[in-house]
Design a protein around this motif. Structure first.
Motif, PDB file in Angstrom:
ATOM      1  N   ASP A 191      -7.475  -1.818   4.144  1.00  0.00           N
ATOM      2  CA  ASP A 191      -6.112  -1.634   4.636  1.00  0.00           C
ATOM      3  C   ASP A 191      -5.309  -2.928   4.618  1.00  0.00           C
ATOM      4  N   ARG A 192      -5.889  -3.987   4.048  1.00  0.00           N
ATOM      5  CA  ARG A 192      -5.109  -5.216   3.870  1.00  0.00           C
ATOM      6  C   ARG A 192      -4.981  -5.470   2.376  1.00  0.00           C
ATOM      7  N   TYR A 193      -3.828  -5.936   1.957  1.00  0.00           N
ATOM      8  CA  TYR A 193      -3.527  -5.927   0.528  1.00  0.00           C
ATOM      9  C   TYR A 193      -3.048  -7.270  -0.004  1.00  0.00           C
ATOM     10  N   TYR A 194      -3.338  -7.457  -1.291  1.00  0.00           N
ATOM     11  CA  TYR A 194      -2.562  -8.384  -2.094  1.00  0.00           C
ATOM     12  C   TYR A 194      -1.468  -7.586  -2.776  1.00  0.00           C
ATOM     13  N   TRP A 195      -0.436  -8.292  -3.189  1.00  0.00           N
ATOM     14  CA  TRP A 195       0.634  -7.648  -3.955  1.00  0.00           C
ATOM     15  C   TRP A 195       0.747  -8.365  -5.293  1.00  0.00           C
ATOM     16  N   PRO A 215      -6.291  -3.649  -2.519  1.00  0.00           N
ATOM     17  CA  PRO A 215      -6.993  -4.017  -1.293  1.00  0.00           C
ATOM     18  C   PRO A 215      -7.673  -5.369  -1.423  1.00  0.00           C
ATOM     19  N   ARG A 216      -7.686  -6.116  -0.331  1.00  0.00           N
ATOM     20  CA  ARG A 216      -8.234  -7.467  -0.372  1.00  0.00           C
ATOM     21  C   ARG A 216      -9.739  -7.471  -0.587  1.00  0.00           C
ATOM     22  N   SER A 217     -10.430  -6.527  -0.026  1.00  0.00           N
ATOM     23  CA  SER A 217     -11.874  -6.460  -0.214  1.00  0.00           C
ATOM     24  C   SER A 217     -12.349  -5.090   0.201  1.00  0.00           C
ATOM     25  N   ARG A 218     -13.605  -4.817  -0.111  1.00  0.00           N
ATOM     26  CA  ARG A 218     -14.163  -3.534   0.278  1.00  0.00           C
ATOM     27  C   ARG A 218     -14.190  -3.364   1.782  1.00  0.00           C
ATOM     28  N   LEU A 219     -14.253  -4.478   2.494  1.00  0.00           N
ATOM     29  CA  LEU A 219     -14.340  -4.409   3.946  1.00  0.00           C
ATOM     30  C   LEU A 219     -12.965  -4.300   4.590  1.00  0.00           C
ATOM     31  N   GLU A 220     -11.933  -4.585   3.819  1.00  0.00           N
ATOM     32  CA  GLU A 220     -10.589  -4.573   4.387  1.00  0.00           C
ATOM     33  C   GLU A 220      -9.670  -3.786   3.473  1.00  0.00           C
TER      34      GLU A 220
END
Ligand SMILES: [Zn+2]
Length: 190
Positions: A33-37, A26-31
């Protein structure tokens, strides 16, 4: 028949890594549902750094990830392989006007070759890291090696996790102090 289709092949999001982006983070605690791979090696590094990234917003995390490798891969941008997303918040000035500047400077339509803007960004980043480190140390110039070291010892004593029952926040603070100490030493006394 196998139930699931294979995910589209992608590269690791770590700059310069040729590995496959097989693991998501996950990109951040706030997001969440958005990811790095990332590849296995870099997802491990990212997970280890997770506490360090806590409290930073997405732009700051990306700046951190980019920090070490920005000289090798000046044109690299996190996420650009994965299609358009919301604009990246630009706290460190990495992205400011680059598209237009590049177009204006080049005119040949080729990627790469904006070393001027890059050097300027790096200088601004160094100055800002120095200012932040001075703020962490709460010191006014003039800085001397003796003053810096004395202040460092005081801060370490104050914030050492052992003095706080292994407190996580103290650990993070100590990390920041160590980083600021390295920054100040490198800026003024190397
Ligand atoms: Zn990788």
């Amino acid at each position: 028949m196998a139930g699931e289709a294979l995910p589209p092949s992608r590269l690791c999001d770590h700059p310069g890594c040729e590995g496959g982006g097989d693991f998501r983070a996950p990109r951040s605690r706030l997001e969440l549902d958005r990811y790095y791979w990332f590849c296995l090696e870099h997802v491990r590094a990212y997970n280890l750094a997770w506490n360090y990234y806590a409290g930073m917003n997405e732009g700051e995390i990306e700046a951190e990830i980019r920090r070490d490798t920005v000289w090798q891969r000046p044109t690299w941008k996190l996420g650009e392989r994965h299609g358009p997303g919301p604009p990246i918040r630009d706290h460190f000035g990495f992205y400011t006007g680059t598209a237009q500047e590049r177009a204006g400077r080049r005119g040949n339509g080729q990627a790469g070759g904006h070393a001027n803007g890059h050097a300027k960004d790096a200088a601004a980043r160094a100055a800002s890291a120095r200012d932040q480190a001075m703020a962490v140390f709460d010191l006014e110039p003039p800085l001397t090696p003796v003053r810096l070291k004395a202040r460092y010892k005081t801060l370490v004593k104050q914030h050492h996790p052992d003095a706080h029952g292994g407190d996580k926040a103290a650990e993070e603070k100590l990390k920041i102090i160590n980083q600021a100490y390295a920054t100040l030493k490198a800026s003024y006394f190397n």
